[in-house]
Design a protein around this motif. Structure first.
Motif, PDB file in Angstrom:
ATOM      1  N   ILE A   1     -72.331 -14.686  44.359  1.00 25.50           N
ATOM      2  CA  ILE A   1     -72.087 -15.629  43.265  1.00 25.50           C
ATOM      3  C   ILE A   1     -70.878 -16.503  43.587  1.00 25.50           C
ATOM      4  CG2 ILE A   1     -71.293 -15.814  40.872  1.00 25.50           C
ATOM      5  CD1 ILE A   1     -73.085 -13.420  40.229  1.00 25.50           C
ATOM      6  N   GLY A   2     -69.817 -15.882  44.135  1.00 22.72           N
ATOM      7  CA  GLY A   2     -68.630 -16.641  44.500  1.00 22.72           C
ATOM      8  C   GLY A   2     -68.919 -17.677  45.573  1.00 22.72           C
ATOM      9  N   LEU A   3     -69.684 -17.270  46.599  1.00 18.02           N
ATOM     10  CA  LEU A   3     -70.008 -18.186  47.687  1.00 18.02           C
ATOM     11  C   LEU A   3     -70.937 -19.302  47.207  1.00 18.02           C
ATOM     12  CD1 LEU A   3     -69.722 -18.886  50.644  1.00 18.02           C
ATOM     13  CD2 LEU A   3     -71.628 -17.342  51.147  1.00 18.02           C
ATOM     14  N   ALA A   4     -71.977 -18.940  46.446  1.00 14.87           N
ATOM     15  CA  ALA A   4     -72.914 -19.944  45.929  1.00 14.87           C
ATOM     16  C   ALA A   4     -72.212 -20.911  44.976  1.00 14.87           C
ATOM     17  CB  ALA A   4     -74.078 -19.257  45.215  1.00 14.87           C
ATOM     18  N   GLY A   5     -71.311 -20.381  44.164  1.00 19.15           N
ATOM     19  CA  GLY A   5     -70.563 -21.241  43.254  1.00 19.15           C
ATOM     20  C   GLY A   5     -69.712 -22.249  44.014  1.00 19.15           C
ATOM     21  N   SER A   6     -69.089 -21.810  45.103  1.00 18.03           N
ATOM     22  CA  SER A   6     -68.281 -22.704  45.919  1.00 18.03           C
ATOM     23  C   SER A   6     -69.141 -23.794  46.553  1.00 18.03           C
ATOM     24  CB  SER A   6     -67.548 -21.918  47.011  1.00 18.03           C
ATOM     25  OG  SER A   6     -66.637 -21.021  46.434  1.00 18.03           O
ATOM     26  N   LEU A   7     -70.339 -23.420  47.000  1.00 13.71           N
ATOM     27  CA  LEU A   7     -71.250 -24.415  47.571  1.00 13.71           C
ATOM     28  C   LEU A   7     -71.656 -25.446  46.521  1.00 13.71           C
ATOM     29  CD1 LEU A   7     -73.506 -22.062  49.729  1.00 13.71           C
ATOM     30  CD2 LEU A   7     -72.015 -23.862  50.604  1.00 13.71           C
ATOM     31  N   MET A   8     -71.902 -24.977  45.301  1.00 13.59           N
ATOM     32  CA  MET A   8     -72.265 -25.898  44.217  1.00 13.59           C
ATOM     33  C   MET A   8     -71.117 -26.854  43.895  1.00 13.59           C
ATOM     34  SD  MET A   8     -75.367 -25.294  43.000  1.00 13.59           S
ATOM     35  CE  MET A   8     -76.605 -24.002  43.013  1.00 13.59           C
ATOM     36  N   PHE A   9     -69.900 -26.299  43.829  1.00 10.76           N
ATOM     37  CA  PHE A   9     -68.747 -27.146  43.570  1.00 10.76           C
ATOM     38  C   PHE A   9     -68.563 -28.168  44.694  1.00 10.76           C
ATOM     39  CE2 PHE A   9     -66.971 -23.409  41.043  1.00 10.76           C
ATOM     40  CZ  PHE A   9     -67.285 -23.986  39.828  1.00 10.76           C
ATOM     41  N   ALA A  10     -68.788 -27.731  45.937  1.00  6.74           N
ATOM     42  CA  ALA A  10     -68.641 -28.633  47.079  1.00  6.74           C
ATOM     43  C   ALA A  10     -69.641 -29.781  46.993  1.00  6.74           C
ATOM     44  CB  ALA A  10     -68.814 -27.862  48.378  1.00  6.74           C
ATOM     45  N   LEU A  11     -70.880 -29.473  46.634  1.00  7.08           N
ATOM     46  CA  LEU A  11     -71.897 -30.518  46.502  1.00  7.08           C
ATOM     47  C   LEU A  11     -71.550 -31.494  45.380  1.00  7.08           C
ATOM     48  CD1 LEU A  11     -75.247 -28.605  47.054  1.00  7.08           C
ATOM     49  CD2 LEU A  11     -74.419 -30.556  48.380  1.00  7.08           C
ATOM     50  N   PHE A  12     -71.042 -30.964  44.293  1.00  8.02           N
ATOM     51  CA  PHE A  12     -70.615 -31.811  43.180  1.00  8.02           C
ATOM     52  C   PHE A  12     -69.511 -32.763  43.638  1.00  8.02           C
ATOM     53  CE2 PHE A  12     -67.825 -32.496  39.468  1.00  8.02           C
ATOM     54  CZ  PHE A  12     -68.725 -33.074  38.581  1.00  8.02           C
ATOM     55  N   LEU A  13     -68.576 -32.240  44.428  1.00 10.70           N
ATOM     56  CA  LEU A  13     -67.470 -33.058  44.913  1.00 10.70           C
ATOM     57  C   LEU A  13     -67.933 -34.098  45.923  1.00 10.70           C
ATOM     58  CD1 LEU A  13     -64.774 -30.271  45.240  1.00 10.70           C
ATOM     59  CD2 LEU A  13     -64.665 -32.257  43.733  1.00 10.70           C
ATOM     60  N   VAL A  14     -68.894 -33.740  46.752  1.00 13.15           N
ATOM     61  CA  VAL A  14     -69.453 -34.715  47.690  1.00 13.15           C
ATOM     62  C   VAL A  14     -70.099 -35.860  46.904  1.00 13.15           C
ATOM     63  CG1 VAL A  14     -71.239 -35.112  49.430  1.00 13.15           C
ATOM     64  CG2 VAL A  14     -69.747 -33.117  49.602  1.00 13.15           C
ATOM     65  N   GLY A  15     -70.829 -35.506  45.843  1.00 15.11           N
ATOM     66  CA  GLY A  15     -71.409 -36.539  44.988  1.00 15.11           C
ATOM     67  C   GLY A  15     -70.328 -37.418  44.387  1.00 15.11           C
TER      68      GLY A  15
ATOM     69  N   ARG B   1     -62.543 -36.504  47.307  1.00 19.14           N
ATOM     70  CA  ARG B   1     -63.516 -35.482  46.915  1.00 19.14           C
ATOM     71  C   ARG B   1     -64.230 -34.901  48.128  1.00 19.14           C
ATOM     72  NH1 ARG B   1     -61.991 -34.768  41.533  1.00 19.14           N
ATOM     73  NH2 ARG B   1     -61.145 -36.780  40.935  1.00 19.14           N
ATOM     74  N   PHE B   2     -64.370 -35.695  49.195  1.00 16.50           N
ATOM     75  CA  PHE B   2     -64.992 -35.158  50.400  1.00 16.50           C
ATOM     76  C   PHE B   2     -64.124 -34.040  50.984  1.00 16.50           C
ATOM     77  CE2 PHE B   2     -66.790 -39.543  50.407  1.00 16.50           C
ATOM     78  CZ  PHE B   2     -68.124 -39.185  50.314  1.00 16.50           C
ATOM     79  N   PHE B   3     -62.804 -34.256  50.992  1.00 20.02           N
ATOM     80  CA  PHE B   3     -61.894 -33.217  51.479  1.00 20.02           C
ATOM     81  C   PHE B   3     -61.890 -32.029  50.523  1.00 20.02           C
ATOM     82  CE2 PHE B   3     -60.268 -37.229  53.178  1.00 20.02           C
ATOM     83  CZ  PHE B   3     -60.180 -36.915  54.535  1.00 20.02           C
ATOM     84  N   ALA B   4     -61.946 -32.320  49.219  1.00 19.50           N
ATOM     85  CA  ALA B   4     -61.984 -31.240  48.231  1.00 19.50           C
ATOM     86  C   ALA B   4     -63.238 -30.394  48.393  1.00 19.50           C
ATOM     87  CB  ALA B   4     -61.913 -31.812  46.814  1.00 19.50           C
ATOM     88  N   ALA B   5     -64.341 -31.025  48.812  1.00 18.71           N
ATOM     89  CA  ALA B   5     -65.569 -30.264  49.061  1.00 18.71           C
ATOM     90  C   ALA B   5     -65.343 -29.259  50.180  1.00 18.71           C
ATOM     91  CB  ALA B   5     -66.709 -31.218  49.421  1.00 18.71           C
ATOM     92  N   GLY B   6     -64.651 -29.700  51.227  1.00 14.33           N
ATOM     93  CA  GLY B   6     -64.339 -28.787  52.326  1.00 14.33           C
ATOM     94  C   GLY B   6     -63.439 -27.653  51.883  1.00 14.33           C
TER      95      GLY B   6
END
Length: 437
Positions: free
Chosen positions: A67-81, A386-391
């Motif tokens: 859940i933690g890893l998937a949540g981070s991936l979701m947040f990263a995608l949101f930030l890329v957007g 936000r691209f850096f924040a995604a990373g």
């Protein structure tokens, strides 16, 4: 009234009275930014229940680490957007602040609402990415609109008032989750994200373009509109300030993203550690997010007055230092106490207070660019980070998964604010300067 009191009254500066058009325009921009904040934080509040349902439907185990890893991936995608939302800036410089502002509102509202019908994590990820594209445009265009529409002697305070909207949205999302989310579930929370469409329609019908923009786009423009605004913000007069502004906003995003987004999860974990049931833990997470929001709103309201009294650079340095100190105290100390829930909730207020630095950009960035490229500069500076924040979001997810804790990884993000304080040396000080035409 005696002569001495009259003399005192006559020496006090009188602020320009806002006309009806400026008031309507502000509330439309503020409402859109409020609902933007609500839509952005909804996922943080419903992350655990949403992923517990969707991960098994997608072929994954819904363990805390996954859940933690998937949540981070979701947040990263949101930030890329959100990073791609810089496209709204050139559109606003070409077609107008109001029309493009309404378009961004519809964009993020529709895709937030569609998240409610997600059948698996892949669909949810796509909807979150597209919502991010719209969310990022709102900040730049609302900030640009208020800076240009409000009179010179009131626009700095207006920037602080405007920024409170985003965190009022946090408070609103917390209240909805406390009442509706805990009763009807995470899908209904995403459906609540459709409400900004109403604000977009109101904006289109009632709000006019600022006169500053009209003067550069009318039948006889006072200035020539830029044909290539994205190139122009990196031309010789503006290159350094664009780079520095982008770095400062990026640092603010990186430094507080983990702290604000992982705040509800941290509270839930602290509550469970103290034997509190799941529903009460979710309510406490919502309450803590509201406390964080109140701190941030106060920080936003105070910032314009500090910036006018002490200058933009010293004020932002003080806010960076406050955010860093209390991030470390909250996630590096209180999170590891056996009975750390109450101390953590108290410290959340002060983390939010430091987060009030976000009001500086709505005040400061418009002061550094002419009308022809203002929205582009604002959108680029507030989106590219936000691209850096995604990373960083991905790295945080990996770190949390690796160490089995979110406290220390989030606390370490506070070190980024030290970089921000150093970078301020090259920032442009604009205290007392009027908004350029």
């Amino acid at each position: 009234m005696n002569s001495s009191s009259r003399a005192i009254g006559e020496t006090l500066p009188r602020k320009t009275t806002l006309n009806r058009e400026q008031i309507i325009g502000f509330w439309a921009a503020w409402s859109g930014w409020t609902l933007d904040g609500m839509d952005s934080v909804i996922f943080a509040l419903v992350l655990v229940p949403a992923l517990k349902e969707l991960l098994p439907l997608s072929g994954f185990a819904a363990t805390p680490s996954v859940i933690g890893l998937a949540g981070s991936l979701m947040f990263a995608l949101f930030l890329v957007g959100w990073g791609f939302s810089y496209i709204w800036g050139p559109l606003a410089d070409r077609f107008g602040r109001v029309r493009v502002l309404a378009a961004t509102t519809v964009f993020y509202a529709v895709f937030t609402g569609l998240a409610a019908i997600s059948h698996n994590v892949w669909e949810l990820a796509i909807f979150r990415f597209l919502a991010g594209v719209g969310v990022g445009g709102e900040w730049a265009l609302a900030g640009t609109y208020v800076a240009e529409a409000w009179p010179e002697d009131r626009r700095r305070a207006g920037a602080g008032y405007l920024q409170t909207g985003y965190y009022a949205g946090f408070f609103l999302a917390s209240a909805l989750n406390y009442t509706i989310g805990t009763r009807y579930g995470w899908r209904v929370m995403f459906l609540c994200g459709l409400f900004p469409v109403v604000v977009a329609l109101y904006t289109m019908l009632k709000v006019r373009e600022p006169r500053k923009w009209q003067r550069t786009h009318g039948d006889a423009p006072a200035a020539v509109p830029s044909k290539r605004p994205l190139r122009d913000i990196f031309s010789r007069p503006y290159r350094q300030r664009t780079i520095v502004n982008s770095v400062l906003v990026t640092i603010a995003i990186l430094g507080l993203w983990g702290g604000s987004i992982y705040l509800p999860t941290a509270v839930i974990q602290l509550a469970e550690r103290q034997g509190i049931d799941a529903i009460t833990a979710i309510k406490l997470a919502s309450a803590t997010t509201a406390i964080f929001s109140i701190g941030t709103i106060i920080g936003c309201l105070v910032l314009p007055f500090l910036a006018d009294r002490f200058g933009r650079r010293p004020t932002l340095a003080a806010y960076y230092a406050t955010a860093a100190l209390f991030l470390v105290a909250g996630f590096g100390w209180a999170f590891y106490l056996q009975a750390g829930l109450v101390p953590f909730m108290i410290l959340a207020f002060f983390i939010g207070l430091g987060g009030g630095n976000a009001a500086m950009y709505a005040l400061w960035l418009p002061e550094q660019y002419p009308t022809s490229i203002r929205a582009t500069a604002f959108a680029f500076s507030t989106s590219i980070g936000r691209f850096f924040a995604a990373g960083v979001s991905l790295c945080l997810g990996v770190a949390v998964n690796h160490f089995g804790t979110l406290g220390v990884p989030v606390a370490l993000t506070a070190s980024l604010f030290i970089v921000g304080i150093i970078t301020l040396r090259w920032a442009m000080e604009t205290r007392g300067a009027p908004l350029p035409d």
